[in-house]
Motif scaffolding. Sequence first.
Motif, PDB file in Angstrom:
ATOM      1  N   THR A  51     -13.981  -0.545   8.834  1.00 35.70           N
ATOM      2  CA  THR A  51     -13.182   0.673   8.907  1.00 35.70           C
ATOM      3  C   THR A  51     -13.139   1.390   7.559  1.00 35.70           C
ATOM      4  OG1 THR A  51     -11.181  -0.665   8.530  1.00 35.70           O
ATOM      5  CG2 THR A  51     -11.743  -0.141  10.800  1.00 35.70           C
ATOM      6  N   THR A  52     -13.049   0.607   6.473  1.00 32.96           N
ATOM      7  CA  THR A  52     -13.038   1.215   5.137  1.00 32.96           C
ATOM      8  C   THR A  52     -14.367   1.899   4.853  1.00 32.96           C
ATOM      9  OG1 THR A  52     -11.492  -0.451   4.303  1.00 32.96           O
ATOM     10  CG2 THR A  52     -12.760   0.786   2.671  1.00 32.96           C
ATOM     11  N   GLY A  53     -15.459   1.235   5.216  1.00 33.28           N
ATOM     12  CA  GLY A  53     -16.776   1.820   4.985  1.00 33.28           C
ATOM     13  C   GLY A  53     -16.988   3.098   5.763  1.00 33.28           C
ATOM     14  N   VAL A  54     -16.593   3.093   7.044  1.00 37.96           N
ATOM     15  CA  VAL A  54     -16.742   4.295   7.874  1.00 37.96           C
ATOM     16  C   VAL A  54     -15.865   5.425   7.335  1.00 37.96           C
ATOM     17  CG1 VAL A  54     -16.317   5.265  10.163  1.00 37.96           C
ATOM     18  CG2 VAL A  54     -17.374   3.019   9.939  1.00 37.96           C
ATOM     19  N   ALA A  55     -14.616   5.099   6.960  1.00 40.34           N
ATOM     20  CA  ALA A  55     -13.703   6.121   6.447  1.00 40.34           C
ATOM     21  C   ALA A  55     -14.222   6.721   5.149  1.00 40.34           C
ATOM     22  CB  ALA A  55     -12.319   5.512   6.236  1.00 40.34           C
ATOM     23  N   GLN A  56     -14.726   5.870   4.248  1.00 44.05           N
ATOM     24  CA  GLN A  56     -15.238   6.371   2.974  1.00 44.05           C
ATOM     25  C   GLN A  56     -16.499   7.207   3.174  1.00 44.05           C
ATOM     26  OE1 GLN A  56     -14.009   6.369  -0.008  1.00 44.05           O
ATOM     27  NE2 GLN A  56     -12.264   5.008   0.265  1.00 44.05           N
ATOM     28  N   ALA A  57     -17.288   6.865   4.184  1.00 42.07           N
ATOM     29  CA  ALA A  57     -18.518   7.617   4.440  1.00 42.07           C
ATOM     30  C   ALA A  57     -18.238   8.964   5.078  1.00 42.07           C
ATOM     31  CB  ALA A  57     -19.444   6.791   5.332  1.00 42.07           C
ATOM     32  N   LEU A  58     -17.269   9.010   6.023  1.00 37.03           N
ATOM     33  CA  LEU A  58     -17.016  10.238   6.766  1.00 37.03           C
ATOM     34  C   LEU A  58     -15.922  11.101   6.146  1.00 37.03           C
ATOM     35  CD1 LEU A  58     -17.189   8.862  10.430  1.00 37.03           C
ATOM     36  CD2 LEU A  58     -19.002   9.933   9.071  1.00 37.03           C
ATOM     37  N   LEU A  59     -14.856  10.464   5.650  1.00 38.45           N
ATOM     38  CA  LEU A  59     -13.708  11.210   5.108  1.00 38.45           C
ATOM     39  C   LEU A  59     -13.271  10.593   3.780  1.00 38.45           C
ATOM     40  CD1 LEU A  59     -11.744  11.352   8.478  1.00 38.45           C
ATOM     41  CD2 LEU A  59     -12.999  13.261   7.462  1.00 38.45           C
ATOM     42  N   PRO A  60     -14.097  10.666   2.750  1.00 38.85           N
ATOM     43  CA  PRO A  60     -13.785   9.978   1.487  1.00 38.85           C
ATOM     44  C   PRO A  60     -12.495  10.458   0.823  1.00 38.85           C
ATOM     45  CG  PRO A  60     -15.620  11.506   1.213  1.00 38.85           C
ATOM     46  CD  PRO A  60     -15.371  11.396   2.681  1.00 38.85           C
ATOM     47  N   HIS A  61     -12.225  11.761   0.871  1.00 37.22           N
ATOM     48  CA  HIS A  61     -11.009  12.282   0.225  1.00 37.22           C
ATOM     49  C   HIS A  61      -9.756  11.752   0.906  1.00 37.22           C
ATOM     50  CE1 HIS A  61      -8.323  14.968  -1.899  1.00 37.22           C
ATOM     51  NE2 HIS A  61      -7.879  15.465  -0.754  1.00 37.22           N
ATOM     52  N   MET A  62      -9.726  11.829   2.234  1.00 35.99           N
ATOM     53  CA  MET A  62      -8.562  11.354   2.971  1.00 35.99           C
ATOM     54  C   MET A  62      -8.426   9.842   2.885  1.00 35.99           C
ATOM     55  SD  MET A  62      -8.894  13.823   6.316  1.00 35.99           S
ATOM     56  CE  MET A  62      -7.420  13.174   7.096  1.00 35.99           C
ATOM     57  N   ALA A  63      -9.554   9.128   2.924  1.00 35.38           N
ATOM     58  CA  ALA A  63      -9.526   7.668   2.870  1.00 35.38           C
ATOM     59  C   ALA A  63      -9.011   7.163   1.528  1.00 35.38           C
ATOM     60  CB  ALA A  63     -10.911   7.106   3.134  1.00 35.38           C
ATOM     61  N   SER A  64      -9.162   7.967   0.498  1.00 32.19           N
ATOM     62  CA  SER A  64      -8.706   7.572  -0.841  1.00 32.19           C
ATOM     63  C   SER A  64      -7.285   8.028  -1.141  1.00 32.19           C
ATOM     64  CB  SER A  64      -9.663   8.143  -1.900  1.00 32.19           C
ATOM     65  OG  SER A  64     -10.968   7.619  -1.724  1.00 32.19           O
ATOM     66  N   GLY A  65      -6.587   8.564  -0.131  1.00 29.45           N
ATOM     67  CA  GLY A  65      -5.186   8.933  -0.321  1.00 29.45           C
ATOM     68  C   GLY A  65      -4.936  10.412  -0.462  1.00 29.45           C
ATOM     69  N   SER A  66      -5.942  11.244  -0.228  1.00 29.60           N
ATOM     70  CA  SER A  66      -5.784  12.708  -0.355  1.00 29.60           C
ATOM     71  C   SER A  66      -5.192  13.074  -1.715  1.00 29.60           C
ATOM     72  CB  SER A  66      -4.910  13.258   0.778  1.00 29.60           C
ATOM     73  OG  SER A  66      -5.497  13.017   2.035  1.00 29.60           O
ATOM     74  N   LEU A  67      -5.733  12.477  -2.760  1.00 30.08           N
ATOM     75  CA  LEU A  67      -5.212  12.683  -4.106  1.00 30.08           C
ATOM     76  C   LEU A  67      -5.528  14.090  -4.611  1.00 30.08           C
ATOM     77  CD1 LEU A  67      -6.159   9.246  -5.710  1.00 30.08           C
ATOM     78  CD2 LEU A  67      -4.004   9.915  -4.622  1.00 30.08           C
ATOM     79  N   ILE A  68      -4.595  14.625  -5.387  1.00 38.06           N
ATOM     80  CA  ILE A  68      -4.752  15.953  -5.980  1.00 38.06           C
ATOM     81  C   ILE A  68      -4.884  15.792  -7.487  1.00 38.06           C
ATOM     82  CG2 ILE A  68      -3.680  18.203  -6.351  1.00 38.06           C
ATOM     83  CD1 ILE A  68      -2.238  17.869  -3.707  1.00 38.06           C
ATOM     84  N   GLU A  69      -5.886  16.419  -8.052  1.00 38.35           N
ATOM     85  CA  GLU A  69      -6.129  16.323  -9.497  1.00 38.35           C
ATOM     86  C   GLU A  69      -5.950  17.682 -10.174  1.00 38.35           C
ATOM     87  OE1 GLU A  69      -9.959  14.688 -10.247  1.00 38.35           O
ATOM     88  OE2 GLU A  69      -9.526  12.745  -9.331  1.00 38.35           O
ATOM     89  N   ARG A  70      -5.572  17.621 -11.444  1.00 37.02           N
ATOM     90  CA  ARG A  70      -5.524  18.811 -12.292  1.00 37.02           C
ATOM     91  C   ARG A  70      -6.089  18.441 -13.652  1.00 37.02           C
ATOM     92  NH1 ARG A  70       0.098  21.800 -13.531  1.00 37.02           N
ATOM     93  NH2 ARG A  70       0.537  19.728 -14.425  1.00 37.02           N
ATOM     94  N   ASN A  71      -7.139  19.134 -14.027  1.00 37.90           N
ATOM     95  CA  ASN A  71      -7.830  18.838 -15.293  1.00 37.90           C
ATOM     96  C   ASN A  71      -8.295  17.384 -15.361  1.00 37.90           C
ATOM     97  OD1 ASN A  71      -7.277  21.496 -16.155  1.00 37.90           O
ATOM     98  ND2 ASN A  71      -5.292  20.883 -16.998  1.00 37.90           N
ATOM     99  N   GLY A  72      -8.760  16.876 -14.219  1.00 42.04           N
ATOM    100  CA  GLY A  72      -9.288  15.524 -14.177  1.00 42.04           C
ATOM    101  C   GLY A  72      -8.244  14.432 -14.077  1.00 42.04           C
ATOM    102  N   GLN A  73      -6.959  14.806 -14.013  1.00 40.44           N
ATOM    103  CA  GLN A  73      -5.886  13.822 -13.919  1.00 40.44           C
ATOM    104  C   GLN A  73      -5.221  13.899 -12.549  1.00 40.44           C
ATOM    105  OE1 GLN A  73      -5.045  11.559 -16.344  1.00 40.44           O
ATOM    106  NE2 GLN A  73      -6.777  12.323 -17.560  1.00 40.44           N
ATOM    107  N   VAL A  74      -4.977  12.749 -11.941  1.00 35.68           N
ATOM    108  CA  VAL A  74      -4.295  12.709 -10.653  1.00 35.68           C
ATOM    109  C   VAL A  74      -2.825  13.068 -10.854  1.00 35.68           C
ATOM    110  CG1 VAL A  74      -3.583  11.262  -8.724  1.00 35.68           C
ATOM    111  CG2 VAL A  74      -5.856  10.984  -9.704  1.00 35.68           C
ATOM    112  N   VAL A  75      -2.360  14.083 -10.140  1.00 36.07           N
ATOM    113  CA  VAL A  75      -0.970  14.529 -10.273  1.00 36.07           C
ATOM    114  C   VAL A  75      -0.151  14.280  -9.010  1.00 36.07           C
ATOM    115  CG1 VAL A  75      -1.515  16.267 -12.016  1.00 36.07           C
ATOM    116  CG2 VAL A  75      -1.624  16.877  -9.587  1.00 36.07           C
ATOM    117  N   GLY A  76      -0.793  13.772  -7.972  1.00 37.22           N
ATOM    118  CA  GLY A  76      -0.061  13.494  -6.749  1.00 37.22           C
ATOM    119  C   GLY A  76      -0.978  13.392  -5.557  1.00 37.22           C
TER     120      GLY A  76
END
Length: 231
Positions: A51-76
Amino acid sequence: MKSSSLSISTPATLVADAEASPASWGRLVASSVRAAVAVMLVAGIAYPLATTGVAQALLPHMASGSLIERNGQVVGSALIGQQFAAASYFHGRPSATTAPDPNKEGASVAVPYNAGQSGGSNQGASNKDLAETVAARVAQYRADNGLAADAAVPVDAVTASASGLDPHISVANAMLQLPRVAQARQLPQEQLRQLVTQATQGRTLGLLGEPRVNVLRLNLALDALQSAAKE
């Protein structure tokens, strides 16, 4: 005529047979171990990896927590709200999450958007404390945004979500906060209105939910807009 009889094993007979044959216990233990190992390999290793492999292959952003970055730093994360209190930012909806009180064993304190203890207040609509809390929030919302004493207030502006982590607010909520943010930022209201429109997400699949605004994304876009205006 010969009569035939059916022999039925009772629990007592089975126990006696097992006690009489230690080898049967060995076979039973061996089969149980094999079954446990098989379940562990399939459910504990193979399935999560698949399941992790399929999620990372098809939806990598969502599978990794839908993280938001600013200037290369995760802010939420786009999935978890944050507390904004300054007048120069759009505010999210209230959060009823708590955390253990460091000064009193067994007690808890309010910690908005605590992802470690997601949950609502669990207070019913007839609860007196909830009614008083909502009334206080309504009064504070009107005062913060310069609204009339009888002005309608969006429900999401004064009630917490069931998870306590909702990252969105309604479009109506964002628009009512717009004049306050524009004044604090010294920016034209029309410019901020366009920003809110751009940040508005439609219904999921065009059917589910209501149009909404992600507060963290909106505030990041607001910071970027003001930074560009100063350059």
